[in-house]
Design an enzyme around this catalytic site. Structure first.
Site, PDB file in Angstrom:
ATOM      1  CG  HIS A 223       5.391   0.678  -6.728  1.00  0.00           C
ATOM      2  ND1 HIS A 223       5.522   0.162  -5.460  1.00  0.00           N
ATOM      3  CD2 HIS A 223       4.909   1.939  -6.575  1.00  0.00           C
ATOM      4  CE1 HIS A 223       5.133   1.065  -4.578  1.00  0.00           C
ATOM      5  NE2 HIS A 223       4.754   2.157  -5.225  1.00  0.00           N
TER       6      HIS A 223
ATOM      7  CD  GLU B  79      -1.160   5.934  -2.348  1.00  0.00           C
ATOM      8  OE1 GLU B  79      -0.717   5.008  -1.638  1.00  0.00           O
ATOM      9  OE2 GLU B  79      -1.312   5.831  -3.591  1.00  0.00           O
TER      10      GLU B  79
HETATM   11  N1  ADE Z   1       1.932  -0.459  -4.692  1.00  0.00           N
HETATM   12  C1  ADE Z   1       2.063  -0.016  -5.952  1.00  0.00           C
HETATM   13  N2  ADE Z   1       1.636   1.245  -6.038  1.00  0.00           N
HETATM   14  C2  ADE Z   1       1.232   1.627  -4.801  1.00  0.00           C
HETATM   15  C3  ADE Z   1       0.713   2.808  -4.243  1.00  0.00           C
HETATM   16  N3  ADE Z   1       0.484   3.901  -4.972  1.00  0.00           N
HETATM   17  N4  ADE Z   1       0.407   2.819  -2.933  1.00  0.00           N
HETATM   18  C4  ADE Z   1       0.615   1.741  -2.182  1.00  0.00           C
HETATM   19  N5  ADE Z   1       1.118   0.600  -2.660  1.00  0.00           N
HETATM   20  C5  ADE Z   1       1.434   0.537  -3.954  1.00  0.00           C
HETATM   21 ZN    ZN Z   2       3.824   3.893  -4.605  1.00  0.00          ZN
END
Ligand code: ADE
Ligand code: ZN
Length: 345
Positions: free
Chosen positions: A24, A205
């Site tokens: 990101h 995640e």
């Molecule tokens: N935005 C930036 N990093 C992120 C992540 N690891 N999971 C979800 N959204 C994000």
């Molecule tokens: Zn991410």
């Protein structure tokens, strides 16, 4: 292949060509640049110094990180700020022998503060062009929707971005995962596919394996970002392996956000052994302790069962998973073979 010492293996990990597919750009905003931009743009920060800000980077879960990440991004106001941010990332990526990067950006984080979406995209696209011209990095943008916001906002964001359609290759889905399943974004992903955009989504995640399945079934994504929780569902692992659906895994992120207690407990070796197309990425490198090579080196240090074969497989997977043509991939594979052949000699 002769046996390499762990020091030689670390050098090989650093030297090998690789693609980064889960980063990101707002997460590459280093504290020093936050302070410089805050001063330049007259933005007040609730931290007295770079050190005080860094000291706040102690996260307990995804949300505790996102709160600080969005606060950090508030210093980004002008097209030039977005250029500087992305250019700083590409310089670091080049030093890590990244030959191709598909980077995420979160337009809604900026448009909500009154920044025109065109300024965001043009600043980032300028850095991508320069990265290609000067650093020989294939640099592409993926526009992410914030899943904690309504789908209507995502639909409006996609339409607002269309005058700059040529500057991004796909869409993604990020931000707070729990309670925001992929199916919430069925219509906007259908629209993106109709426009010929690539589609990816964060899933598994913090969220359950069911979110990975619905990202595949409902959003029809081509890659899953993170996806580590697929291991809770053996049938899902089989499905991902059979279709070679790439998982863009981020080891340091997973430890910093408490998905795993330590790197030694990271389950990437199991994912690889199951035949999944796993890749290694940095996610938000300014917040999680390092860029892509740091992720590789620390992961391999923590997990002695990972060796030369896994290093090469992970780099090869990153090329396989990239959104580029077969001839380009074949060229990278050749470079990869040469680097490993030289290491074996
Ligand atoms: N935005 C930036 N990093 C992120 C992540 N690891 N999971 C979800 N959204 C994000
Ligand atoms: Zn991410």
């Amino acid at each position: 292949m002769k046996d390499l010492s762990r020091t030689e293996l670390a050098a090989l990990l650093r030297r090998m060509p690789k693609a980064e597919l889960h980063m990101h750009v707002e997460g590459s905003l280093e504290p020093e640049l936050i302070f410089r931009l805050a001063e330049r743009n007259g933005v007040a920060l609730p931290y007295a110094s770079v050190e005080a800000l860094r000291a706040a980077y102690a996260f307990t879960d995804l949300q505790s990180f996102l709160d600080i990440y969005y606060a950090g991004a508030s210093v980004l106001l002008k097209e030039a700020d977005f250029f500087e941010l992305a250019w700083a990332y590409f310089e670091r990526a080049a030093a890590d022998n990244v030959v191709h990067a598909e980077i995420f950006f979160d337009p809604q984080t900026h448009t909500a503060r009154g920044v025109p979406i065109g300024d965001v995209i043009q600043g980032l696209a300028h850095a991508c062009r320069r990265a290609h011209a000067e650093l020989r990095i294939g640099a592409k943008l993926i526009l992410c929707f914030l899943r904690h916001l309504p789908e209507e906002d995502a639909l409006a964001t996609l339409e607002a971005a269309l005058p700059w359609r040529e500057h991004f290759i796909g869409v993604g889905l990020d931000s707070s995962e729990r309670g925001h399943p992929p199916e919430k974004f069925a219509r906007v992903f259908a629209r993106a596919r109709e426009l010929g955009l690539h589609v990816v989504a964060h899933a598994g995640e913090e969220g359950p394996p069911e979110y990975i399945a619905s990202a595949l079934d409902v959003l029809q994504v081509e890659r899953i970002d993170h996806g580590v929780r697929c291991l809770e569902d053996p049938a899902l692992v089989q499905r991902l392996a059979a279709r070679r659906v790439p998982l863009t895994v981020c080891p340091l992120s997973n430890v910093k956000l408490c998905v795993y207690p330590t790197l030694a407990q990271h389950r990437l070796p199991e994912l690889l052994a199951a035949g999944l197309c796993v890749t290694v990425n940095s996610d938000d490198p300014a917040y999680f302790g390092g860029y892509v090579n740091q992720n590789f080196v620390e992961l391999f240090e923590a997990l002695p069962q990972l060796g030369v074969a896994q290093a090469k497989q992970l780099a090869a997977n990153s090329f396989e998973a990239a959104f580029v043509d077969a001839a380009t991939k074949a060229g990278w594979r050749q470079q990869l073979d040469e680097v490993f052949a030289a290491a074996a000699a």
